[in-house]
Design an enzyme around this catalytic site. Structure first.
Site, short mmCIF file in Angstrom:
data_model
loop_
_atom_site.label_atom_id
_atom_site.label_comp_id
_atom_site.label_asym_id
_atom_site.label_seq_id
_atom_site.Cartn_x
_atom_site.Cartn_y
_atom_site.Cartn_z
N THR A 46 85.63 45.25 52.31
CA THR A 46 86.46 43.96 51.72
C THR A 46 85.68 42.80 51.32
O THR A 46 86.01 42.12 50.76
CB THR A 46 87.56 43.78 52.60
N THR A 67 87.94 51.31 52.96
CA THR A 67 88.98 50.61 53.84
C THR A 67 90.43 50.96 53.23
O THR A 67 90.38 51.48 52.10
CB THR A 67 88.77 48.84 53.60
N ASP A 147 111.50 47.56 54.50
CA ASP A 147 110.37 48.05 53.14
C ASP A 147 111.21 48.14 51.99
O ASP A 147 111.63 49.21 51.58
CB ASP A 147 109.91 49.51 53.64
N ARG A 209 97.19 40.93 55.78
CA ARG A 209 96.41 40.14 55.24
C ARG A 209 96.69 38.73 55.42
O ARG A 209 97.84 38.39 55.53
CB ARG A 209 96.44 40.36 53.45
N ASP A 233 95.39 38.52 63.53
CA ASP A 233 94.01 39.15 63.32
C ASP A 233 93.56 38.93 62.08
O ASP A 233 92.22 39.09 61.97
CB ASP A 233 94.23 40.85 63.45
N GLU A 238 89.32 33.75 55.45
CA GLU A 238 88.26 34.35 56.11
C GLU A 238 87.05 34.24 55.37
O GLU A 238 87.05 34.40 54.13
CB GLU A 238 88.69 35.86 56.35
N HIS A 255 89.77 40.03 62.54
CA HIS A 255 90.24 41.21 61.50
C HIS A 255 89.39 42.44 61.86
O HIS A 255 88.45 42.98 61.19
CB HIS A 255 89.45 40.66 60.28
N GLY A 258 91.74 47.41 62.61
CA GLY A 258 91.52 48.48 62.06
C GLY A 258 89.90 49.07 62.65
O GLY A 258 89.58 50.10 62.03
#
Ligand SMILES: NC(=O)c1ccc[n+]([C@@H]2O[C@H](COP(=O)([O-])OP(=O)(O)OC[C@H]3O[C@@H](n4cnc5c(N)ncnc54)[C@H](O)[C@@H]3O)[C@@H](O)[C@H]2O)c1
Ligand SMILES: O=C(O)[C@H](O)[C@H](O)COP(=O)(O)O
Length: 378
Positions: A46, A67, A147, A209, A233, A238, A255, A258
Protein backbone atom coordinates in the site's frame (compact mmCIF):
# COMPACT_ATOMS: atom_id res chain seq x y z
CA UNK A 1 15.70 -9.88 -19.31
CA UNK A 2 12.43 -9.05 -17.56
CA UNK A 3 12.79 -6.13 -15.14
CA UNK A 4 10.81 -6.11 -11.90
CA UNK A 5 10.74 -3.43 -9.22
CA UNK A 6 9.55 -4.65 -5.82
CA UNK A 7 8.82 -3.20 -2.39
CA UNK A 8 11.55 -4.35 0.00
CA UNK A 9 9.07 -5.06 2.82
CA UNK A 10 7.27 -7.97 1.18
CA UNK A 11 8.26 -11.03 3.22
CA UNK A 12 9.17 -14.31 1.48
CA UNK A 13 9.55 -12.59 -1.91
CA UNK A 14 13.31 -12.45 -2.27
CA UNK A 15 14.57 -15.23 -4.52
CA UNK A 16 11.19 -16.15 -6.01
CA UNK A 17 11.43 -14.12 -9.22
CA UNK A 18 15.21 -13.78 -9.56
CA UNK A 19 15.58 -16.88 -11.79
CA UNK A 20 13.40 -15.13 -14.39
CA UNK A 21 13.99 -11.42 -13.93
CA UNK A 22 16.28 -8.66 -12.85
CA UNK A 23 14.57 -7.70 -9.55
CA UNK A 24 15.39 -4.50 -7.67
CA UNK A 25 13.99 -3.71 -4.23
CA UNK A 26 13.20 -0.31 -2.72
CA UNK A 27 11.21 1.00 0.26
CA UNK A 28 7.61 1.35 -0.94
CA UNK A 29 7.47 5.11 -0.34
CA UNK A 30 10.56 5.64 -2.51
CA UNK A 31 9.31 3.85 -5.62
CA UNK A 32 8.75 6.66 -8.11
CA UNK A 33 8.55 7.35 -11.83
CA UNK A 34 12.33 7.34 -12.24
CA UNK A 35 12.75 3.90 -10.64
CA UNK A 36 10.00 2.46 -12.83
CA UNK A 37 11.20 3.87 -16.18
CA UNK A 38 12.40 0.51 -17.52
CA UNK A 39 10.42 -1.85 -15.30
CA UNK A 40 8.04 -4.41 -16.80
CA UNK A 41 6.31 -5.13 -13.51
CA UNK A 42 5.87 -3.63 -10.07
CA UNK A 43 5.35 -5.90 -7.05
CA UNK A 44 4.00 -3.63 -4.40
CA UNK A 45 2.07 -2.94 -1.19
CA UNK A 46 0.00 0.00 0.00
CA UNK A 47 2.91 2.40 0.45
CA UNK A 48 3.46 3.04 -3.29
CA UNK A 49 0.89 5.32 -4.92
CA UNK A 50 0.31 3.65 -8.28
CA UNK A 51 -0.99 6.62 -10.23
CA UNK A 52 -0.23 8.74 -13.27
CA UNK A 53 2.64 10.57 -11.56
CA UNK A 54 4.34 7.29 -10.70
CA UNK A 55 3.56 5.35 -13.87
CA UNK A 56 3.45 7.74 -16.83
CA UNK A 57 6.01 7.05 -19.57
CA UNK A 58 7.25 3.87 -17.87
CA UNK A 59 7.27 0.41 -19.42
CA UNK A 60 5.24 -1.12 -16.56
CA UNK A 61 2.69 -3.61 -17.87
CA UNK A 62 1.67 -5.28 -14.61
CA UNK A 63 1.20 -4.20 -11.00
CA UNK A 64 0.65 -6.87 -8.36
CA UNK A 65 -0.13 -5.73 -4.83
CA UNK A 66 0.42 -8.26 -2.05
CA UNK A 67 -2.47 -6.70 -0.12
CA UNK A 68 -6.24 -6.94 0.07
CA UNK A 69 -6.83 -3.20 -0.29
CA UNK A 70 -6.13 -1.58 -3.64
CA UNK A 71 -7.11 2.02 -2.96
CA UNK A 72 -3.43 2.93 -3.56
CA UNK A 73 -3.85 1.93 -7.23
CA UNK A 74 -5.51 4.35 -9.66
CA UNK A 75 -7.28 1.48 -11.39
CA UNK A 76 -9.04 3.70 -13.97
CA UNK A 77 -5.76 5.27 -15.08
CA UNK A 78 -4.04 1.88 -15.23
CA UNK A 79 -6.85 0.34 -17.25
CA UNK A 80 -6.91 3.17 -19.79
CA UNK A 81 -3.12 2.92 -20.12
CA UNK A 82 -2.99 -0.86 -20.64
CA UNK A 83 -1.45 -1.61 -17.26
CA UNK A 84 -2.90 -4.76 -15.72
CA UNK A 85 -3.17 -4.93 -11.96
CA UNK A 86 -3.96 -7.50 -9.30
CA UNK A 87 -4.41 -7.43 -5.54
CA UNK A 88 -4.52 -10.37 -3.13
CA UNK A 89 -8.19 -10.82 -2.16
CA UNK A 90 -8.66 -12.44 1.21
CA UNK A 91 -4.94 -13.04 1.82
CA UNK A 92 -4.86 -11.69 5.37
CA UNK A 93 -8.57 -11.87 6.25
CA UNK A 94 -7.96 -14.53 8.93
CA UNK A 95 -5.39 -12.22 10.51
CA UNK A 96 -7.91 -9.36 10.72
CA UNK A 97 -10.40 -11.81 12.24
CA UNK A 98 -7.75 -12.63 14.86
CA UNK A 99 -7.37 -8.87 15.53
CA UNK A 100 -11.10 -8.46 16.17
CA UNK A 101 -11.08 -11.66 18.27
CA UNK A 102 -8.30 -10.16 20.42
CA UNK A 103 -10.46 -7.07 21.04
CA UNK A 104 -13.42 -9.27 22.06
CA UNK A 105 -11.06 -11.18 24.36
CA UNK A 106 -9.93 -7.92 26.01
CA UNK A 107 -13.56 -6.86 26.50
CA UNK A 108 -14.13 -10.15 28.34
CA UNK A 109 -10.91 -10.01 30.36
CA UNK A 110 -10.81 -6.32 31.25
CA UNK A 111 -14.40 -5.17 31.13
CA UNK A 112 -16.29 -8.25 32.20
CA UNK A 113 -18.29 -8.62 28.99
CA UNK A 114 -20.37 -11.74 28.54
CA UNK A 115 -20.34 -12.12 24.80
CA UNK A 116 -23.63 -14.04 24.55
CA UNK A 117 -25.39 -10.91 25.85
CA UNK A 118 -23.83 -8.60 23.28
CA UNK A 119 -24.63 -7.62 19.71
CA UNK A 120 -22.13 -6.76 17.01
CA UNK A 121 -22.71 -4.93 13.71
CA UNK A 122 -20.37 -6.08 10.96
CA UNK A 123 -20.29 -3.37 8.32
CA UNK A 124 -18.95 -4.85 5.07
CA UNK A 125 -19.36 -8.61 4.79
CA UNK A 126 -16.71 -9.58 2.27
CA UNK A 127 -13.59 -11.64 2.84
CA UNK A 128 -12.85 -10.14 6.25
CA UNK A 129 -16.36 -9.27 7.45
CA UNK A 130 -17.73 -12.76 6.75
CA UNK A 131 -14.98 -14.28 8.92
CA UNK A 132 -15.61 -11.76 11.70
CA UNK A 133 -19.30 -12.52 11.47
CA UNK A 134 -18.71 -16.29 11.74
CA UNK A 135 -16.38 -15.72 14.70
CA UNK A 136 -18.99 -13.63 16.53
CA UNK A 137 -21.68 -16.23 15.83
CA UNK A 138 -19.41 -19.00 17.14
CA UNK A 139 -18.97 -16.92 20.31
CA UNK A 140 -22.74 -16.73 20.75
CA UNK A 141 -23.11 -13.03 19.95
CA UNK A 142 -26.05 -11.49 18.13
CA UNK A 143 -24.71 -10.48 14.72
CA UNK A 144 -26.09 -7.82 12.40
CA UNK A 145 -24.54 -8.04 8.95
CA UNK A 146 -24.63 -4.80 6.93
CA UNK A 147 -23.61 -4.84 3.28
CA UNK A 148 -25.84 -2.85 0.88
CA UNK A 149 -24.09 -4.03 -2.33
CA UNK A 150 -24.52 -7.66 -1.30
CA UNK A 151 -28.06 -7.04 -0.08
CA UNK A 152 -29.02 -5.63 -3.50
CA UNK A 153 -27.27 -8.39 -5.37
CA UNK A 154 -28.34 -11.35 -3.25
CA UNK A 155 -31.70 -10.17 -1.88
CA UNK A 156 -33.20 -12.19 0.96
CA UNK A 157 -33.39 -11.45 4.68
CA UNK A 158 -29.74 -11.86 5.66
CA UNK A 159 -28.56 -8.25 5.57
CA UNK A 160 -29.69 -5.33 7.73
CA UNK A 161 -29.79 -1.63 6.93
CA UNK A 162 -27.20 0.18 9.05
CA UNK A 163 -29.79 2.75 10.18
CA UNK A 164 -32.13 0.02 11.45
CA UNK A 165 -29.59 -1.58 13.80
CA UNK A 166 -27.14 1.19 14.65
CA UNK A 167 -28.73 1.80 18.07
CA UNK A 168 -28.86 -1.93 18.88
CA UNK A 169 -25.21 -2.91 18.47
CA UNK A 170 -22.74 -2.95 21.38
CA UNK A 171 -19.89 -3.11 18.86
CA UNK A 172 -19.71 -1.71 15.33
CA UNK A 173 -16.79 -3.04 13.30
CA UNK A 174 -15.94 -1.69 9.83
CA UNK A 175 -14.73 -3.98 7.02
CA UNK A 176 -15.54 -2.04 3.86
CA UNK A 177 -13.19 -0.94 1.09
CA UNK A 178 -12.41 2.79 0.91
CA UNK A 179 -14.48 4.29 -1.92
CA UNK A 180 -15.01 7.95 -2.65
CA UNK A 181 -17.90 7.89 -5.09
CA UNK A 182 -21.12 6.07 -5.89
CA UNK A 183 -24.17 5.09 -3.83
CA UNK A 184 -22.11 2.95 -1.49
CA UNK A 185 -19.20 5.30 -0.97
CA UNK A 186 -17.47 4.66 2.33
CA UNK A 187 -15.38 7.81 2.75
CA UNK A 188 -16.45 9.10 6.21
CA UNK A 189 -19.24 6.50 6.31
CA UNK A 190 -18.86 6.75 10.07
CA UNK A 191 -19.53 10.45 10.60
CA UNK A 192 -21.10 12.67 13.29
CA UNK A 193 -24.60 11.56 12.31
CA UNK A 194 -23.86 7.84 12.51
CA UNK A 195 -21.90 8.19 15.75
CA UNK A 196 -24.77 10.14 17.33
CA UNK A 197 -27.21 7.32 16.56
CA UNK A 198 -25.06 4.59 18.13
CA UNK A 199 -26.08 2.92 21.35
CA UNK A 200 -24.54 4.97 24.16
CA UNK A 201 -21.33 3.29 25.28
CA UNK A 202 -20.87 1.33 22.03
CA UNK A 203 -17.41 0.17 20.96
CA UNK A 204 -16.25 1.23 17.48
CA UNK A 205 -13.57 -0.81 15.71
CA UNK A 206 -11.92 0.23 12.45
CA UNK A 207 -9.47 -2.09 10.71
CA UNK A 208 -10.54 -1.22 7.16
CA UNK A 209 -9.14 2.12 5.98
CA UNK A 210 -8.67 5.22 8.15
CA UNK A 211 -10.81 7.49 5.98
CA UNK A 212 -13.90 5.31 6.53
CA UNK A 213 -14.24 7.14 9.87
CA UNK A 214 -14.20 10.91 10.30
CA UNK A 215 -11.49 11.20 12.96
CA UNK A 216 -12.64 14.60 14.21
CA UNK A 217 -16.19 13.32 14.72
CA UNK A 218 -14.83 10.23 16.47
CA UNK A 219 -12.84 12.37 18.91
CA UNK A 220 -15.97 14.37 19.74
CA UNK A 221 -18.00 11.19 20.25
CA UNK A 222 -15.38 9.77 22.63
CA UNK A 223 -15.10 13.07 24.54
CA UNK A 224 -18.87 13.40 24.93
CA UNK A 225 -19.04 9.72 25.94
CA UNK A 226 -21.54 9.06 23.16
CA UNK A 227 -19.42 6.02 22.42
CA UNK A 228 -17.65 3.97 25.04
CA UNK A 229 -14.43 2.91 23.37
CA UNK A 230 -12.70 3.16 20.02
CA UNK A 231 -10.23 0.72 18.55
CA UNK A 232 -8.23 1.94 15.57
CA UNK A 233 -5.79 -0.01 13.45
CA UNK A 234 -6.13 2.33 10.48
CA UNK A 235 -5.99 6.11 10.51
CA UNK A 236 -6.51 9.14 8.37
CA UNK A 237 -3.18 10.46 7.02
CA UNK A 238 -1.02 7.45 7.90
CA UNK A 239 1.73 7.50 9.00
CA UNK A 240 1.29 11.11 10.26
CA UNK A 241 -1.66 10.23 12.45
CA UNK A 242 -3.56 12.52 14.82
CA UNK A 243 -1.84 12.03 18.18
CA UNK A 244 -4.75 13.72 19.96
CA UNK A 245 -7.06 11.00 18.57
CA UNK A 246 -4.50 8.37 19.57
CA UNK A 247 -4.67 9.61 23.16
CA UNK A 248 -8.45 9.21 23.18
CA UNK A 249 -8.82 5.73 21.70
CA UNK A 250 -8.76 2.61 23.84
CA UNK A 251 -6.61 0.41 21.59
CA UNK A 252 -4.36 1.95 18.94
CA UNK A 253 -2.27 -0.07 16.50
CA UNK A 254 -0.17 0.88 13.45
CA UNK A 255 -2.14 -0.76 10.60
CA UNK A 256 -1.03 -4.27 11.43
CA UNK A 257 -4.35 -6.12 11.75
CA UNK A 258 -3.46 -8.11 8.64
CA UNK A 259 0.18 -8.66 9.59
CA UNK A 260 0.17 -12.36 10.46
CA UNK A 261 2.96 -14.35 8.84
CA UNK A 262 0.25 -16.49 7.23
CA UNK A 263 -1.44 -13.44 5.68
CA UNK A 264 1.87 -12.04 4.45
CA UNK A 265 2.83 -15.38 2.93
CA UNK A 266 -0.50 -15.68 1.10
CA UNK A 267 -0.24 -12.10 -0.21
CA UNK A 268 3.25 -12.77 -1.55
CA UNK A 269 2.15 -16.06 -3.10
CA UNK A 270 -0.75 -14.39 -4.88
CA UNK A 271 1.57 -11.68 -6.23
CA UNK A 272 4.25 -14.07 -7.45
CA UNK A 273 1.66 -16.32 -9.08
CA UNK A 274 0.09 -13.31 -10.83
CA UNK A 275 3.50 -12.30 -12.23
CA UNK A 276 4.03 -15.89 -13.33
CA UNK A 277 0.68 -16.11 -15.11
CA UNK A 278 1.14 -12.76 -16.84
CA UNK A 279 4.68 -13.39 -18.12
CA UNK A 280 4.27 -17.19 -18.41
CA UNK A 281 7.09 -18.00 -16.02
CA UNK A 282 5.79 -21.45 -15.10
CA UNK A 283 5.60 -20.89 -11.31
CA UNK A 284 1.81 -20.47 -11.12
CA UNK A 285 1.70 -22.61 -7.94
CA UNK A 286 4.65 -20.93 -6.17
CA UNK A 287 4.57 -21.23 -2.36
CA UNK A 288 6.30 -19.16 0.30
CA UNK A 289 8.92 -21.12 2.23
CA UNK A 290 10.06 -21.16 5.85
CA UNK A 291 7.10 -19.47 7.54
CA UNK A 292 8.27 -19.07 11.17
CA UNK A 293 6.56 -21.25 13.77
CA UNK A 294 4.88 -19.73 16.84
CA UNK A 295 7.12 -19.54 19.92
CA UNK A 296 4.64 -21.60 21.96
CA UNK A 297 2.39 -23.56 19.58
CA UNK A 298 0.65 -25.48 22.40
CA UNK A 299 -1.82 -23.63 24.63
CA UNK A 300 -2.60 -25.43 27.86
CA UNK A 301 -5.53 -24.19 29.97
CA UNK A 302 -6.98 -25.50 33.23
CA UNK A 303 -10.68 -24.80 32.79
CA UNK A 304 -11.67 -25.45 36.42
CA UNK A 305 -13.60 -22.45 37.74
CA UNK A 306 -13.38 -20.51 34.48
CA UNK A 307 -16.32 -19.67 32.23
CA UNK A 308 -16.15 -20.34 28.47
CA UNK A 309 -15.59 -16.71 27.50
CA UNK A 310 -12.51 -16.51 29.74
CA UNK A 311 -11.06 -19.77 28.49
CA UNK A 312 -11.47 -18.71 24.87
CA UNK A 313 -10.11 -15.23 25.65
CA UNK A 314 -7.00 -16.78 27.21
CA UNK A 315 -6.34 -18.85 24.11
CA UNK A 316 -6.93 -15.92 21.73
CA UNK A 317 -4.63 -13.59 23.66
CA UNK A 318 -1.95 -16.30 23.75
CA UNK A 319 -1.85 -16.23 19.94
CA UNK A 320 -2.04 -12.45 19.77
CA UNK A 321 -1.30 -10.26 22.83
CA UNK A 322 -2.69 -7.19 21.10
CA UNK A 323 -1.83 -4.77 23.91
CA UNK A 324 1.83 -5.15 22.98
CA UNK A 325 1.08 -3.41 19.66
CA UNK A 326 -0.86 -0.66 21.43
CA UNK A 327 1.97 -0.06 23.91
CA UNK A 328 4.58 0.07 21.15
CA UNK A 329 2.66 2.67 19.15
CA UNK A 330 1.95 4.87 22.16
CA UNK A 331 5.64 4.62 23.09
CA UNK A 332 6.59 6.68 20.05
CA UNK A 333 3.96 7.53 17.46
CA UNK A 334 6.63 8.79 15.05
CA UNK A 335 7.70 5.13 14.71
CA UNK A 336 4.39 4.16 13.03
CA UNK A 337 6.05 3.00 9.82
CA UNK A 338 9.08 1.49 11.57
CA UNK A 339 6.79 -0.63 13.79
CA UNK A 340 5.09 -1.99 10.68
CA UNK A 341 8.39 -2.82 9.00
CA UNK A 342 9.80 -4.52 12.09
CA UNK A 343 6.58 -6.30 13.08
CA UNK A 344 7.16 -9.44 15.21
CA UNK A 345 6.09 -12.92 14.14
CA UNK A 346 2.37 -13.48 14.61
CA UNK A 347 0.69 -16.72 13.57
CA UNK A 348 -3.02 -17.31 13.05
CA UNK A 349 -5.21 -19.65 15.14
CA UNK A 350 -4.64 -22.68 12.93
CA UNK A 351 -0.96 -22.73 13.93
CA UNK A 352 -1.97 -23.58 17.51
CA UNK A 353 -3.10 -26.68 19.39
CA UNK A 354 -5.13 -26.17 22.58
CA UNK A 355 -5.18 -28.60 25.49
CA UNK A 356 -8.16 -28.11 27.80
CA UNK A 357 -7.72 -29.66 31.24
CA UNK A 358 -11.15 -30.24 32.80
CA UNK A 359 -12.77 -28.89 29.64
CA UNK A 360 -15.78 -30.12 27.70
CA UNK A 361 -16.25 -31.40 24.17
CA UNK A 362 -18.77 -28.62 23.50
CA UNK A 363 -16.13 -26.02 24.33
CA UNK A 364 -13.54 -27.84 22.23
CA UNK A 365 -15.94 -27.80 19.25
CA UNK A 366 -16.53 -24.07 19.73
CA UNK A 367 -12.78 -23.39 19.74
CA UNK A 368 -12.28 -25.45 16.61
CA UNK A 369 -15.04 -23.43 14.96
CA UNK A 370 -13.07 -20.29 15.86
CA UNK A 371 -10.09 -21.74 13.97
CA UNK A 372 -7.70 -23.50 16.37
CA UNK A 373 -6.11 -26.45 14.57
CA UNK A 374 -6.62 -29.03 17.29
CA UNK A 375 -8.41 -28.80 20.63
CA UNK A 376 -7.86 -31.73 22.99
CA UNK A 377 -9.90 -32.30 26.14
CA UNK A 378 -8.01 -33.96 29.03
N1 LIG B 1 -5.97 -3.30 8.69
C1 LIG B 1 -5.47 -4.20 7.89
O1 LIG B 1 -4.35 -4.66 8.06
C2 LIG B 1 -6.30 -4.74 6.78
C3 LIG B 1 -6.08 -6.04 6.30
C4 LIG B 1 -6.90 -6.54 5.30
C5 LIG B 1 -7.89 -5.75 4.75
N2 LIG B 1 -8.05 -4.48 5.19
C6 LIG B 1 -9.12 -3.65 4.66
O2 LIG B 1 -10.34 -4.21 5.13
C7 LIG B 1 -11.38 -3.87 4.23
C8 LIG B 1 -12.20 -5.13 3.92
O3 LIG B 1 -11.42 -6.08 3.24
P1 LIG B 1 -12.11 -7.35 2.54
O4 LIG B 1 -11.05 -8.22 2.08
O5 LIG B 1 -13.16 -7.92 3.42
O6 LIG B 1 -12.80 -6.65 1.29
P2 LIG B 1 -13.92 -7.29 0.37
O7 LIG B 1 -13.88 -6.52 -0.89
O8 LIG B 1 -13.79 -8.76 0.32
O9 LIG B 1 -15.27 -6.96 1.15
C9 LIG B 1 -15.76 -5.67 1.34
C10 LIG B 1 -17.26 -5.74 1.49
O10 LIG B 1 -17.72 -4.42 1.80
C11 LIG B 1 -18.97 -4.25 1.13
N3 LIG B 1 -19.28 -2.82 1.01
C12 LIG B 1 -18.93 -1.94 0.05
N4 LIG B 1 -19.44 -0.72 0.33
C13 LIG B 1 -20.14 -0.85 1.48
C14 LIG B 1 -20.88 0.07 2.27
N5 LIG B 1 -21.02 1.35 1.94
N6 LIG B 1 -21.44 -0.40 3.42
C15 LIG B 1 -21.30 -1.68 3.80
N7 LIG B 1 -20.64 -2.61 3.06
C16 LIG B 1 -20.04 -2.18 1.93
C17 LIG B 1 -18.77 -4.95 -0.20
O11 LIG B 1 -20.01 -5.27 -0.80
C18 LIG B 1 -17.99 -6.18 0.23
O12 LIG B 1 -18.83 -7.28 0.52
C19 LIG B 1 -10.71 -3.21 3.03
O13 LIG B 1 -10.75 -1.82 3.20
C20 LIG B 1 -9.27 -3.66 3.15
O14 LIG B 1 -8.40 -2.79 2.51
C21 LIG B 1 -7.29 -3.97 6.19
O1 LIG C 1 -5.04 -4.20 2.45
C1 LIG C 1 -4.41 -4.97 3.15
O2 LIG C 1 -4.16 -6.15 2.81
C2 LIG C 1 -3.88 -4.52 4.46
O3 LIG C 1 -4.28 -3.25 4.80
C3 LIG C 1 -2.41 -4.71 4.52
O4 LIG C 1 -2.07 -5.17 5.78
C4 LIG C 1 -1.66 -3.49 4.14
O5 LIG C 1 -0.31 -3.76 4.24
P1 LIG C 1 0.82 -2.79 3.72
O6 LIG C 1 0.89 -2.91 2.25
O7 LIG C 1 0.47 -1.39 4.12
O8 LIG C 1 2.03 -3.32 4.39
Amino acid sequence: MLKIVADNKIPFLEGALEPFADVTYFPGGEIDNEKLKEADALVTRTRTKCNEATLQCTSVKLITSATIGFDHIDTDWCETHQISWTNAPGCNSESVKQYVAAILALLVEEQGWQLANKAIAVVGVGNVGSKVSALAQALGMTVYEVDPPRARHEGGQRFYQLDDIIDKADIITFHTPLTKEGDDQTYHLCDRGLLSRMKPGAVVINSSRGEVINGTALKEAIESKQIGQAVLDVWENEPEIDSDLLDKVWIATPHIAGYSQDGKAKGTEMSVRAVSRFFKLGIDEWEAQNIPQPEEPEISIDCKGLDEDHIIATAILHTYPIKRDDTDLRGDVSQFEYLRGAYPVRREFHAYEVVLHNGTKALADKMKAIGFREVIVK
